[in-house]
Design a protein around this motif. Structure first.
Motif, PDB file in Angstrom:
ATOM      1  N   ILE A  79       0.857  -1.043   0.140  1.00 48.01           N
ATOM      2  CA  ILE A  79       0.109   0.121   0.161  1.00 48.01           C
ATOM      3  C   ILE A  79       0.960   1.196  -0.062  1.00 48.01           C
ATOM      4  CG2 ILE A  79      -1.905   1.201   1.036  1.00 48.01           C
ATOM      5  CD1 ILE A  79      -2.482  -1.394   2.794  1.00 48.01           C
ATOM      6  N   VAL A  80       0.517   2.170  -0.907  1.00 48.80           N
ATOM      7  CA  VAL A  80       1.539   3.488  -1.013  1.00 48.80           C
ATOM      8  C   VAL A  80       0.656   4.511  -0.478  1.00 48.80           C
ATOM      9  CG1 VAL A  80       2.665   5.030  -2.271  1.00 48.80           C
ATOM     10  CG2 VAL A  80       2.694   2.561  -3.202  1.00 48.80           C
ATOM     11  N   PHE A  81       1.165   5.103   0.753  1.00 45.61           N
ATOM     12  CA  PHE A  81       0.280   6.144   1.482  1.00 45.61           C
ATOM     13  C   PHE A  81       0.956   7.436   0.962  1.00 45.61           C
ATOM     14  CE2 PHE A  81      -0.439   2.628   3.954  1.00 45.61           C
ATOM     15  CZ  PHE A  81      -1.935   2.556   4.388  1.00 45.61           C
ATOM     16  N   THR A  82       0.295   8.682   0.872  1.00 46.21           N
ATOM     17  CA  THR A  82       0.487   9.812   0.582  1.00 46.21           C
ATOM     18  C   THR A  82      -0.218  10.563   2.074  1.00 46.21           C
ATOM     19  OG1 THR A  82       0.234   9.999  -1.638  1.00 46.21           O
ATOM     20  CG2 THR A  82       0.391  12.062  -0.736  1.00 46.21           C
ATOM     21  N   LEU A  83       0.613  10.994   2.763  1.00 47.61           N
ATOM     22  CA  LEU A  83       0.287  11.322   4.111  1.00 47.61           C
ATOM     23  C   LEU A  83       0.891  12.602   4.503  1.00 47.61           C
ATOM     24  CD1 LEU A  83       0.644   7.873   6.059  1.00 47.61           C
ATOM     25  CD2 LEU A  83      -1.424   9.087   5.201  1.00 47.61           C
ATOM     26  N   GLY A  84       1.238  13.647   3.604  1.00 46.34           N
ATOM     27  CA  GLY A  84       1.766  14.878   3.901  1.00 46.34           C
ATOM     28  C   GLY A  84       3.155  14.994   4.131  1.00 46.34           C
ATOM     29  N   TYR A  85       3.819  13.809   4.180  1.00 45.42           N
ATOM     30  CA  TYR A  85       5.530  13.635   4.347  1.00 45.42           C
ATOM     31  C   TYR A  85       5.995  14.155   3.123  1.00 45.42           C
ATOM     32  CZ  TYR A  85       4.465  10.960   8.515  1.00 45.42           C
ATOM     33  OH  TYR A  85       3.994  10.429   9.699  1.00 45.42           O
ATOM     34  N   SER A  86       7.397  14.530   2.847  1.00 46.05           N
ATOM     35  CA  SER A  86       8.095  14.590   1.707  1.00 46.05           C
ATOM     36  C   SER A  86       8.095  13.552   0.754  1.00 46.05           C
ATOM     37  CB  SER A  86       9.235  15.324   2.038  1.00 46.05           C
ATOM     38  OG  SER A  86       9.921  14.395   2.710  1.00 46.05           O
ATOM     39  N   HIS A  87       7.589  12.379   1.059  1.00 43.28           N
ATOM     40  CA  HIS A  87       7.917  11.234   0.321  1.00 43.28           C
ATOM     41  C   HIS A  87       6.672  10.358   0.526  1.00 43.28           C
ATOM     42  CE1 HIS A  87       9.180  10.313   4.357  1.00 43.28           C
ATOM     43  NE2 HIS A  87       8.945   9.097   4.157  1.00 43.28           N
ATOM     44  N   PRO A  88       6.442   9.495  -0.308  1.00 40.65           N
ATOM     45  CA  PRO A  88       5.204   8.527  -0.293  1.00 40.65           C
ATOM     46  C   PRO A  88       5.654   7.374   0.712  1.00 40.65           C
ATOM     47  CG  PRO A  88       5.979   7.989  -2.636  1.00 40.65           C
ATOM     48  CD  PRO A  88       6.577   9.389  -1.751  1.00 40.65           C
ATOM     49  N   VAL A  89       4.757   7.046   1.465  1.00 42.24           N
ATOM     50  CA  VAL A  89       5.143   5.993   2.526  1.00 42.24           C
ATOM     51  C   VAL A  89       4.678   4.500   1.920  1.00 42.24           C
ATOM     52  CG1 VAL A  89       4.846   5.016   4.852  1.00 42.24           C
ATOM     53  CG2 VAL A  89       5.177   7.475   4.520  1.00 42.24           C
ATOM     54  N   GLU A  90       5.456   3.592   1.975  1.00 45.84           N
ATOM     55  CA  GLU A  90       5.171   2.219   1.241  1.00 45.84           C
ATOM     56  C   GLU A  90       4.973   1.307   2.462  1.00 45.84           C
ATOM     57  OE1 GLU A  90       8.237   1.006  -1.607  1.00 45.84           O
ATOM     58  OE2 GLU A  90       7.365   2.285  -2.895  1.00 45.84           O
ATOM     59  N   PHE A  91       3.755   0.383   2.521  1.00 44.21           N
ATOM     60  CA  PHE A  91       3.669  -0.195   3.542  1.00 44.21           C
ATOM     61  C   PHE A  91       3.489  -1.948   2.926  1.00 44.21           C
ATOM     62  CE2 PHE A  91       1.117  -2.906   6.648  1.00 44.21           C
ATOM     63  CZ  PHE A  91       1.789  -2.441   7.792  1.00 44.21           C
ATOM     64  N   TYR A  92       4.327  -2.744   3.278  1.00 38.36           N
ATOM     65  CA  TYR A  92       4.046  -4.139   2.619  1.00 38.36           C
ATOM     66  C   TYR A  92       3.236  -5.120   3.411  1.00 38.36           C
ATOM     67  CZ  TYR A  92       7.636  -2.660  -0.555  1.00 38.36           C
ATOM     68  OH  TYR A  92       8.632  -2.054  -1.635  1.00 38.36           O
ATOM     69  N   LEU A  93       2.172  -5.443   2.939  1.00 37.47           N
ATOM     70  CA  LEU A  93       1.057  -6.497   3.636  1.00 37.47           C
ATOM     71  C   LEU A  93       1.779  -7.690   4.027  1.00 37.47           C
ATOM     72  CD1 LEU A  93      -2.136  -5.632   1.547  1.00 37.47           C
ATOM     73  CD2 LEU A  93      -1.518  -4.890   4.064  1.00 37.47           C
TER      74      LEU A  93
END
Length: 180
Positions: free
Chosen positions: A103-117
């Motif tokens: 899952i790729v999150f865009t959460l207001g950080y300078s980079h997208p956050v990747e979360f592996y299930l």
């Protein structure tokens, strides 16, 4: 006796349960789960019902009695019906996208956050990309994954931005009192 521990677990027709020593394996239409319970506890199966018994009336065994029964009941329910958790993503520009097993999150950080299930957990995102639904058969693993995702951007108590459970209520605080 423990109120939780003494109630029997009814096993649906489509679920098969094997108890070998201190290993219980539950197989159903959604998948298969195995768990090694403490050897002090006695787990028996009679006529599609599972009974859990404890060896003594000590405080430790009383607590363990209800825990073992609850975990086995969660395994039976997970393999027959499954579990799901919903998370809401709120904030301007905050969103999620599912790409295979990550899952790729865009959460207001300078980079997208990747979360592996992890194996056994699947995810879906709605069209607005602000509501995430996690599904799986292992209740413990599903809850841990949901908590880890929520920890990526915890809900802000002043603005309400972040990732929260769908049934979670955040009481917003007021800002500074001297602000004009």
């Amino acid at each position: 006796m423990s109120r939780v521990g003494k109630s029997p677990i009814n096993v649906p027709k489509e679920v098969n349960v094997k108890i070998e020593g201190n290993l219980v394996s539950v197989k159903g239409p959604k998948g298969e789960l195995k768990w090694s319970f403490p050897s002090e506890m006695k787990v028996t199966m009679q006529d599609k019902t599972i009974h859990v018994e404890r060896p003594a009336e000590t405080k430790q065994f009383k607590a363990l009695h209800g825990t073992v029964r609850s975990i086995i009941a969660n395994m039976v329910k997970g393999t027959s019906a499954g579990y799901q958790k919903q998370l809401d993503i709120s904030g301007v520009g905050y969103r999620a996208q599912v790409q295979g097993k990550k899952i790729v999150f865009t959460l207001g950080y300078s980079h997208p956050v990747e979360f592996y299930l992890p194996e056994g957990i699947s995810a879906e995102v709605d069209k607005k990309q602000t509501q995430l639904t996690l599904q799986g058969i292992d209740k413990h693993l599903l809850g841990q994954v949901a908590a880890n995702i929520r920890g990526l951007r915890r809900p802000d108590i002043y603005k309400g931005k972040g990732i929260r459970y769908s049934d979670e209520f955040i009481k917003l605080k007021v800002g500074k009192a001297g602000k004009k």
